[in-house]
Design a protein around this motif. Structure first.
Motif, PDB file in Angstrom:
ATOM      1  N   HIS A 233       5.282  17.488  -6.413  1.00 34.19           N
ATOM      2  CA  HIS A 233       4.750  17.008  -5.135  1.00 34.19           C
ATOM      3  C   HIS A 233       5.835  16.370  -4.272  1.00 34.19           C
ATOM      4  O   HIS A 233       5.524  15.666  -3.300  1.00 34.19           O
TER       5      HIS A 233
ATOM      6  N   LEU B  82       0.834  -1.212   0.000  1.00 37.45           N
ATOM      7  CA  LEU B  82       0.000   0.000   0.000  1.00 37.45           C
ATOM      8  C   LEU B  82       0.863   1.254   0.000  1.00 37.45           C
ATOM      9  O   LEU B  82       0.593   2.229  -0.715  1.00 37.45           O
ATOM     10  N   TYR B  83       1.930   1.227   0.791  1.00 36.95           N
ATOM     11  CA  TYR B  83       2.820   2.389   0.855  1.00 36.95           C
ATOM     12  C   TYR B  83       3.550   2.575  -0.480  1.00 36.95           C
ATOM     13  O   TYR B  83       3.769   3.704  -0.941  1.00 36.95           O
ATOM     14  N   SER B  84       3.902   1.461  -1.126  1.00 37.99           N
ATOM     15  CA  SER B  84       4.589   1.541  -2.417  1.00 37.99           C
ATOM     16  C   SER B  84       3.683   2.129  -3.492  1.00 37.99           C
ATOM     17  O   SER B  84       4.154   2.831  -4.397  1.00 37.99           O
ATOM     18  N   LYS B  85       2.388   1.860  -3.413  1.00 37.53           N
ATOM     19  CA  LYS B  85       1.465   2.459  -4.374  1.00 37.53           C
ATOM     20  C   LYS B  85       1.416   3.976  -4.204  1.00 37.53           C
ATOM     21  O   LYS B  85       1.335   4.721  -5.184  1.00 37.53           O
ATOM     22  N   ARG B  86       1.498   4.436  -2.969  1.00 35.76           N
ATOM     23  CA  ARG B  86       1.538   5.879  -2.729  1.00 35.76           C
ATOM     24  C   ARG B  86       2.849   6.459  -3.289  1.00 35.76           C
ATOM     25  O   ARG B  86       2.853   7.535  -3.892  1.00 35.76           O
TER      26      ARG B  86
ATOM     27  N   HIS C 234       4.512   5.214  -5.774  1.00 34.65           N
ATOM     28  CA  HIS C 234       4.383   5.192  -7.224  1.00 34.65           C
ATOM     29  C   HIS C 234       3.615   6.407  -7.733  1.00 34.65           C
ATOM     30  O   HIS C 234       3.928   6.964  -8.801  1.00 34.65           O
ATOM     31  N   THR C 235       2.615   6.827  -7.007  1.00 36.00           N
ATOM     32  CA  THR C 235       1.851   8.014  -7.404  1.00 36.00           C
ATOM     33  C   THR C 235       2.750   9.246  -7.427  1.00 36.00           C
ATOM     34  O   THR C 235       2.696  10.064  -8.355  1.00 36.00           O
ATOM     35  N   LEU C 236       3.594   9.400  -6.403  1.00 32.10           N
ATOM     36  CA  LEU C 236       4.505  10.552  -6.365  1.00 32.10           C
ATOM     37  C   LEU C 236       5.520  10.471  -7.500  1.00 32.10           C
ATOM     38  O   LEU C 236       5.830  11.478  -8.155  1.00 32.10           O
TER      39      LEU C 236
END
Length: 415
Positions: free
Chosen positions: A86, A47-51, A53-55
């Protein structure tokens, strides 16, 4: 995949699976709890890696330049510019994918961190070999805490790096000529009454009496003669084989590197002597003249644009040599090739009747000079091939020794 498990993450997943199987088999609550904790840790990391990836996907990555001109072996800086509106997570890395024919100084990656709205510049250095080098893929990645998962974004950022042979090759040939003959330019020893003094030596039967140096004779007590020669004007046609077999071996030590240095050195000496030199390129299938190569600088530019060709057609290489000889008749022809060629068959095809209109045909067989077992094997095979054909018309090995041997032969046939 934009988000994936690292090796540590896969190990934890495997351990959690084994613990779960053990808990189901034995009913041990500790094994069940440990497997659940492992799976929970992996889930949070994903879940943290998906965040992350967004950045990373919102960051803009660009190269400082997409076209670089350099000299072989020189350090070249490959720079990036990362704009992160960001921000970037801690531990973000930019990694490039340079080709195998460039020597990477250090690692082709750089650590970048940025606050929101920040701009970061990163770079690494490479040392290119001769020719054109293209690559494009740049990866930006960051690992989640605990390094259980990683998020990455790939960008296509094409870059073209063109490296010309170093002009130090010409200086090395001059130094070797000076060490052998006492003169840094090609001279013709057929002219015993030439105006270029080479050395004093003992008189030999058949020497011209006018060459006796009487002061040295009086000191030595025996006849001493002055050896002189006439500075020669070199004319030549060079066929450079740039087919795929020439690009084997390590960077800066492959046959194409040696062939390019030899071509630049010989052609430059010809132009400096007031003669002429024409260069033909063979890419494995087709043959064409490098019409833009009129001097050392323009030839270096042509050689910097060399690209790895197709697999060699020996018949095509022989046809290229005959074509070059017919287009530039009455000049010595130098065919520069490398390992993997059937040299005996090539010589037969090039010199078969009707013979090309050239007074002399020379063959230079360039070999890789790396220390790997494969390169040593290729080098030994090429040297055996050259020895089987034999004669002064065939030279094999590195570019410097080959160029000196070729020049010694060319001096005999130069006008």
């Amino acid at each position: 995949m934009p988000v994936m498990l690292t090796r540590r993450g896969w190990s934890l997943l495997l351990a959690s699976g084994i613990s779960s199987a053990g808990a189901l088999a034995t009913g041990d609550p500790m094994l069940l709890a440990s497997s659940l904790l492992g799976i929970l840790a992996l889930g949070l990391s994903m879940l943290y890696s998906k965040r992350i990836h967004t950045l990373l996907s919102r960051a803009r990555v660009s190269r400082a330049t997409g076209h670089i001109k350099a000299v072989e072996g020189a350090r070249v800086r490959i720079a990036f510019r990362v704009e992160a509106p960001h921000g970037l997570p801690r531990g973000t890395v930019v990694r490039d994918s340079p080709p195998r024919r460039v020597v990477v100084v250090g690692e082709p990656e750089a650590l970048v961190e940025s606050t929101p709205g920040g701009v970061v510049e990163a770079w690494y250095e490479v040392r290119p070999s001769v020719g054109s080098h293209r690559w494009s893929e740049v990866e930006v990645y960051a690992k989640a805490p605990g390094e259980l998962a990683v998020a990455s974004v790939r960008h296509s950022l094409p870059v073209l790096l063109q490296a010309a042979p170093s002009r130090r090759a010409l200086e090395q040939v001059r130094l070797r000529l000076a060490a052998l003959t006492g003169y840094s330019k090609p001279v013709n020893r057929r002219w015993p009454l030439g105006y270029e003094f080479l050395e004093l030596r003992e008189y030999q039967p058949g020497d011209d009496p006018r060459l006796i140096h009487w002061p040295s004779t009086a000191r030595a007590g025996t006849l001493v003669v002055r050896e002189t020669a006439m500075e020669t004007r070199l004319n030549m046609t060079i066929v450079l084989d740039a087919s795929g077999e020439m690009w084997i071996g390590g960077p800066l030590a492959s046959p194409i590197d040696h062939a390019a240095r030899l071509t630049l050195a010989l052609a430059s000496l010809a132009w400096e002597s007031g003669g002429s030199a024409s260069v033909f390129l063979f890419n494995g299938w087709s043959c064409f003249e490098a019409r833009g190569a009129m001097d050392t600088a323009s030839l270096a530019t042509v050689l910097s644009r060399l690209q790895e060709g197709h697999g060699r057609s020996t018949e095509g290489l022989a046809s290229c040599a005959r074509k070059a000889s017919s287009m530039r008749p009455r000049r010595p022809l130098i065919l520069v090739t490398g390992p993997g060629v059937n040299l005996a068959w090539l010589v037969k095809r090039v010199e078969e009747s009707p013979r090309p209109p050239t007074p002399l045909i020379l063959y230079a067989l360039m070999t890789p000079t790396g220390s790997s077992p494969e390169e040593r094997l290729v080098r030994a095979g090429a040297l055996r091939e050259a020895e089987a054909v034999g004669g002064r018309r065939v030279v094999a090995g590195g570019w410097l020794e080959s160029s000196i041997k070729l020049l010694k032969t060319l001096e005999v046939y130069s006008p």
